[in-house]
Design a protein around this motif. Structure first.
Motif, PDB file in Angstrom:
ATOM      1  N   GLU A 199      22.938 -19.718  -9.645  1.00 18.36           N
ATOM      2  CA  GLU A 199      21.860 -20.274 -10.470  1.00 18.36           C
ATOM      3  C   GLU A 199      21.108 -19.174 -11.205  1.00 18.36           C
ATOM      4  O   GLU A 199      20.674 -19.363 -12.347  1.00 18.36           O
ATOM      5  CB  GLU A 199      20.900 -21.098  -9.602  1.00 18.36           C
ATOM      6  CG  GLU A 199      19.784 -21.781 -10.364  1.00 18.36           C
ATOM      7  CD  GLU A 199      20.258 -22.773 -11.419  1.00 18.36           C
ATOM      8  OE1 GLU A 199      19.426 -23.172 -12.254  1.00 18.36           O
ATOM      9  OE2 GLU A 199      21.454 -23.142 -11.424  1.00 18.36           O
ATOM     10  N   ARG A 203      20.763 -19.213 -15.274  1.00 18.47           N
ATOM     11  CA  ARG A 203      19.471 -19.205 -15.974  1.00 18.47           C
ATOM     12  C   ARG A 203      19.406 -18.090 -17.007  1.00 18.47           C
ATOM     13  O   ARG A 203      18.806 -18.261 -18.074  1.00 18.47           O
ATOM     14  CB  ARG A 203      18.318 -19.042 -14.975  1.00 18.47           C
ATOM     15  CG  ARG A 203      17.979 -20.309 -14.201  1.00 18.47           C
ATOM     16  CD  ARG A 203      16.589 -20.202 -13.589  1.00 18.47           C
ATOM     17  NE  ARG A 203      16.499 -19.057 -12.688  1.00 18.47           N
ATOM     18  CZ  ARG A 203      16.707 -19.124 -11.373  1.00 18.47           C
ATOM     19  NH1 ARG A 203      17.019 -20.283 -10.816  1.00 18.47           N
ATOM     20  NH2 ARG A 203      16.605 -18.045 -10.627  1.00 18.47           N
ATOM     21  N   SER A 211      21.319 -27.277 -14.300  1.00 16.06           N
ATOM     22  CA  SER A 211      21.483 -26.340 -13.200  1.00 16.06           C
ATOM     23  C   SER A 211      22.906 -26.429 -12.635  1.00 16.06           C
ATOM     24  O   SER A 211      23.620 -27.403 -12.876  1.00 16.06           O
ATOM     25  CB  SER A 211      20.474 -26.642 -12.084  1.00 16.06           C
ATOM     26  OG  SER A 211      20.797 -27.874 -11.460  1.00 16.06           O
TER      27      SER A 211
END
Length: 357
Positions: A199, A203, A211
């Motif tokens: 994750e 990002r 996600s």
């Protein structure tokens, strides 16, 4: 003015000169789509939408190595902000830059449904799969409010026409009703793009995509509705996500994916500058290693535009990655078979419609 702090929610951190423009107008800060706060830091404003009304919407894809013959893009530019996105360069044709403009100034093709229906009604059109989207994501965040993709899918269902979808967004689950009806007649294939299982990496690379957990859950949901799902691990970036190939293949196979594909990162046009700047800001200690290994896969350059090599790369490192995917397919996807989409129902449906007149 230099913006040293990352702009939250954006992949590219800079505006970059448009190669088609001889002159460029700039503000004092040179951050045209941002607001200067009292403390001197920059923050992104709301995404700007511009309505457009093209004359055609279904595009012939002549490139022999992309796996599609026709594509349809209801949006130009993409809020997802994937820093590596090959589509960034196309924004320059519209007078915008490939950096921050690409993800903050979105062109909306308002008449896309009307144009598609006209195409599907044409006596000259012979059904072939049309892919949403070959350039920018049809389920990017603004789709939640605008619903152009849902309208397009309703037309594919109405005219019994095959359609493919490539997306990084869990918003596709909103349209399970239409997708499941398409699947009953073998008229739909979905490709979920997953770059990493981390994750933190997700990002940084693609700040406004779903996600990792939402992407994996989307595979499970689509599979439960009998909607065939494949995975695209794209792009492979050496020393950033290349070590995740087997783990990602295993995890997506468990969730129900039928197959897996990949592309090597290629930093063509303005993307080389954007990606290099991003590396300097986000992981300066890995910058040179990553760039050097990308060059190893493209004959010493950040990009190789030759068909057959640009997507997979060449050289020892690219060969090792190809071998890993071979192992991944054999180990986790050997029992899955992908059938061709049904192109016969559309002709039958259209012929019956004309008989009514």
């Amino acid at each position: 003015m230099q913006n040293d702090d990352p702009i939250k929610g954006r992949g590219a951190q800079i505006h970059i000169a448009n190669k088609f423009e001889q002159y460029r107008n700039v503000t004092d800060s040179d951050f045209l789509n941002h607001t200067l706060l009292e403390d001197g830091k920059l923050t992104n404003t709301k995404t700007r939408l511009i309505d457009t009304y093209p004359k055609t919407i279904v595009n012939r894809v002549d490139s022999p190595d992309v796996g599609m013959n026709y594509s349809l893009n209801p949006y130009q530019g993409c809020e997802h902000g994937c820093v590596y996105c090959y589509a960034r360069n196309s924004h320059e044709y519209w007078g915008y830059d490939a950096g921050l403009d690409f993800e903050s100034t979105i062109l909306v093709k308002r008449n896309a449904p009307d144009l598609l229906e006209k195409k599907l009604q044409s006596k000259r059109w012979i059904a072939q799969p049309i892919v949403l989207s070959g350039n920018t994501d049809c389920y990017q965040p603004i789709e939640k409010d605008l619903g152009l993709t849902r309208k397009l899918l309703s037309l594919f269902l109405k005219y019994k026409h095959p359609v493919g979808i490539i997306t990084k967004n869990a918003l596709i689950q909103r349209d399970l009703d239409i997708l499941s009806d398409l699947a009953k007649d073998n008229l739909i294939r979905v490709i979920i793009s997953i770059t990493s299982l981390s994750e933190e990496t997700r990002r940084l690379l693609e700040p406004r995509t779903a996600s990792v957990q939402k992407k994996l859950q989307t595979i499970e949901v689509l599979t439960a509705y009998q909607i065939p799902v494949s995975i695209m691990m794209a792009p492979i970036i050496p020393s950033l996500n290349s070590h995740e190939i087997l783990a990602l293949a295993k995890e997506t196979s468990i969730r129900g994916a039928h197959s897996i594909g990949y592309t090597m990162v290629r930093l063509n046009g303005a993307i080389g500058t954007i990606f290099t700047d991003w590396l300097q800001r986000t992981m300066p200690d890995k910058k040179e290693r990553i760039l050097n290994q990308i060059k190893q896969c493209h004959g010493g350059q950040l990009n190789n535009s030759n068909y057959g090599q640009r997507m997979k790369g060449s050289g020892e490192l690219a060969d090792q990655i190809a071998q890993l995917f071979g192992v991944a397919r054999k180990k986790y996807f050997s029992k899955n078979k992908t059938t061709q989409l049904n192109c016969e129902l559309h002709k039958f449906h259209k012929d019956n419609q004309y008989k009514l007149f």
